[in-house]
Design a protein around this motif. Sequence first.
Motif, PDB file in Angstrom:
ATOM      1  N   ALA A 165      33.387  64.008  33.900  1.00 41.89           N
ATOM      2  CA  ALA A 165      33.382  62.651  32.944  1.00 41.89           C
ATOM      3  C   ALA A 165      32.443  62.868  32.109  1.00 41.89           C
ATOM      4  O   ALA A 165      32.370  62.345  30.791  1.00 41.89           O
ATOM      5  CB  ALA A 165      33.680  61.446  33.822  1.00 41.89           C
ATOM      6  N   ASP A 168      46.328  61.809  26.177  1.00 41.06           N
ATOM      7  CA  ASP A 168      45.239  60.938  27.117  1.00 41.06           C
ATOM      8  C   ASP A 168      45.931  61.016  28.283  1.00 41.06           C
ATOM      9  O   ASP A 168      45.396  60.292  29.370  1.00 41.06           O
ATOM     10  CB  ASP A 168      45.068  59.673  26.316  1.00 41.06           C
ATOM     11  CG  ASP A 168      46.318  59.085  26.333  1.00 41.06           C
ATOM     12  OD1 ASP A 168      47.502  59.415  26.590  1.00 41.06           O
ATOM     13  OD2 ASP A 168      46.204  57.665  25.916  1.00 41.06           O
ATOM     14  N   ALA A 169      46.845  61.817  28.856  1.00 41.78           N
ATOM     15  CA  ALA A 169      47.475  61.993  30.140  1.00 41.78           C
ATOM     16  C   ALA A 169      48.082  63.375  30.393  1.00 41.78           C
ATOM     17  O   ALA A 169      48.418  63.969  29.525  1.00 41.78           O
ATOM     18  CB  ALA A 169      48.432  60.766  30.253  1.00 41.78           C
ATOM     19  N   GLU A 210      32.598  62.912  28.181  1.00 43.72           N
ATOM     20  CA  GLU A 210      31.963  61.861  27.291  1.00 43.72           C
ATOM     21  C   GLU A 210      30.954  62.471  26.329  1.00 43.72           C
ATOM     22  O   GLU A 210      30.867  62.018  25.062  1.00 43.72           O
ATOM     23  CB  GLU A 210      31.224  60.921  28.009  1.00 43.72           C
ATOM     24  CG  GLU A 210      30.772  59.603  27.309  1.00 43.72           C
ATOM     25  CD  GLU A 210      30.213  58.605  28.345  1.00 43.72           C
ATOM     26  OE1 GLU A 210      29.260  57.880  27.821  1.00 43.72           O
ATOM     27  OE2 GLU A 210      30.414  58.446  29.329  1.00 43.72           O
ATOM     28  N   SER A 221      41.182  62.466  34.861  1.00 46.84           N
ATOM     29  CA  SER A 221      41.392  61.153  34.530  1.00 46.84           C
ATOM     30  C   SER A 221      41.113  60.674  32.975  1.00 46.84           C
ATOM     31  O   SER A 221      41.403  61.428  32.197  1.00 46.84           O
ATOM     32  CB  SER A 221      40.609  60.363  35.595  1.00 46.84           C
ATOM     33  OG  SER A 221      38.986  60.537  35.204  1.00 46.84           O
ATOM     34  N   ALA A 222      40.456  59.494  32.915  1.00 47.65           N
ATOM     35  CA  ALA A 222      40.112  59.007  31.317  1.00 47.65           C
ATOM     36  C   ALA A 222      39.829  60.068  30.645  1.00 47.65           C
ATOM     37  O   ALA A 222      38.617  60.693  30.685  1.00 47.65           O
ATOM     38  CB  ALA A 222      39.463  57.788  31.476  1.00 47.65           C
ATOM     39  N   HIS A 223      40.470  60.363  29.408  1.00 47.98           N
ATOM     40  CA  HIS A 223      40.166  61.456  28.539  1.00 47.98           C
ATOM     41  C   HIS A 223      40.889  61.248  27.096  1.00 47.98           C
ATOM     42  O   HIS A 223      41.690  60.595  27.120  1.00 47.98           O
ATOM     43  CB  HIS A 223      40.478  62.976  29.323  1.00 47.98           C
ATOM     44  CG  HIS A 223      41.939  62.886  29.412  1.00 47.98           C
ATOM     45  ND1 HIS A 223      42.615  62.416  30.222  1.00 47.98           N
ATOM     46  CD2 HIS A 223      42.830  63.908  28.416  1.00 47.98           C
ATOM     47  CE1 HIS A 223      43.955  63.133  29.977  1.00 47.98           C
ATOM     48  NE2 HIS A 223      43.895  63.943  29.190  1.00 47.98           N
ATOM     49  N   ASP A 224      40.367  62.133  26.218  1.00 42.66           N
ATOM     50  CA  ASP A 224      41.065  62.391  24.947  1.00 42.66           C
ATOM     51  C   ASP A 224      40.915  64.008  24.724  1.00 42.66           C
ATOM     52  O   ASP A 224      40.024  64.532  24.364  1.00 42.66           O
ATOM     53  CB  ASP A 224      40.426  61.545  23.892  1.00 42.66           C
ATOM     54  CG  ASP A 224      40.919  61.749  22.686  1.00 42.66           C
ATOM     55  OD1 ASP A 224      41.643  62.705  22.326  1.00 42.66           O
ATOM     56  OD2 ASP A 224      40.737  60.914  21.713  1.00 42.66           O
ATOM     57  N   THR A 240      46.137  62.359  37.390  1.00 46.80           N
ATOM     58  CA  THR A 240      44.765  61.657  37.183  1.00 46.80           C
ATOM     59  C   THR A 240      43.837  62.238  38.354  1.00 46.80           C
ATOM     60  O   THR A 240      42.387  62.161  37.959  1.00 46.80           O
ATOM     61  CB  THR A 240      45.069  60.140  37.739  1.00 46.80           C
ATOM     62  OG1 THR A 240      45.742  60.097  38.958  1.00 46.80           O
ATOM     63  CG2 THR A 240      45.917  59.434  36.293  1.00 46.80           C
TER      64      THR A 240
END
Length: 313
Positions: free
Chosen positions: A32, A94-95, A36, A110-113, A106
Amino acid sequence: MSTAVQEPPTPAHTIPSNPTESYTSSSLLTGADVREASRNGSYTKSTSGLAKTYIQANLIILPSRYASDFRLLCARNPVPCPLIAESESVGKWDAVKSWLTGLEGTDVLSAHDIRQDVPKYMVYKDSKLVKSHCSDIVEEWTEDHVAFLIGCSYSFESALSEAGLPPRNTTSDTIVPIYRTNIPLCPAGVFTGGTYIASMRPYKRSEIEKVRDITRAFSVTHGEPVAWGWDAVERLGIKDIDKPDWGSSPVSTDGSRFGAFHGDEENVPVFWGCGVTPQEAVMMAGLEGTIMGHAPGYMLVLDCRDWDIVSKA
């Protein structure tokens, strides 16, 4: 020999709180963190050595009409093209859905672009390179694209280092040497005529069996070497070991030109399947439309860890 990977505590999130601050490799401790920093444009180097024990992935993004043939290419060529995950649905950035037994999408990512979370991208139109090492692919992404995540050999470097066998000269400022070879891929649909792409890490002759044992457990990220030894250079059709097709030139134990040590037992080339293979297969297929991928050496860093995939190997 045991290839079990011991699970340490999850590292603390230590990237700068102010997004205008510079990120360093020492502050990027998780997948992550790397995503980011890449998304913010604050980290733009190779991902080699980042976020130790976090799995890294090659990325290839295709128009949906080629997705079925590409899945078949991966199924028929699991060593150079080990499929980890793909877009949860067509156009979804995003998934992802997982191809790894026991891991959900996930768990993998997980949270991503996926359009911005790689430090550098490549963009092709009608199989011709039109953008190299760009920072994102937001403008190029469409509702018809499907992203595929392919295992990367950077992922077993933590295990090698833990065993006292760290790859030489792998830093954020260098990229592992990568070569075209003459090993044919098993064709699949539109994907014909491709060959293996191989990454190379030098080792001492006495270390190679241990290196094979360790990396064999990482079949999800290319597994053990496909070839090793100085005779393998010619067998693989590599014309000049000092001039890789991608990445940094290899060096000997003393930092000098690697090819000058031809036949030396302390400097032996060891070759693994490489996730640049599917990008080359796409180019060989002459596909139409916009295709995207990571720049060699600039990977998508995931949320799953060494022990997640070793148990699946």
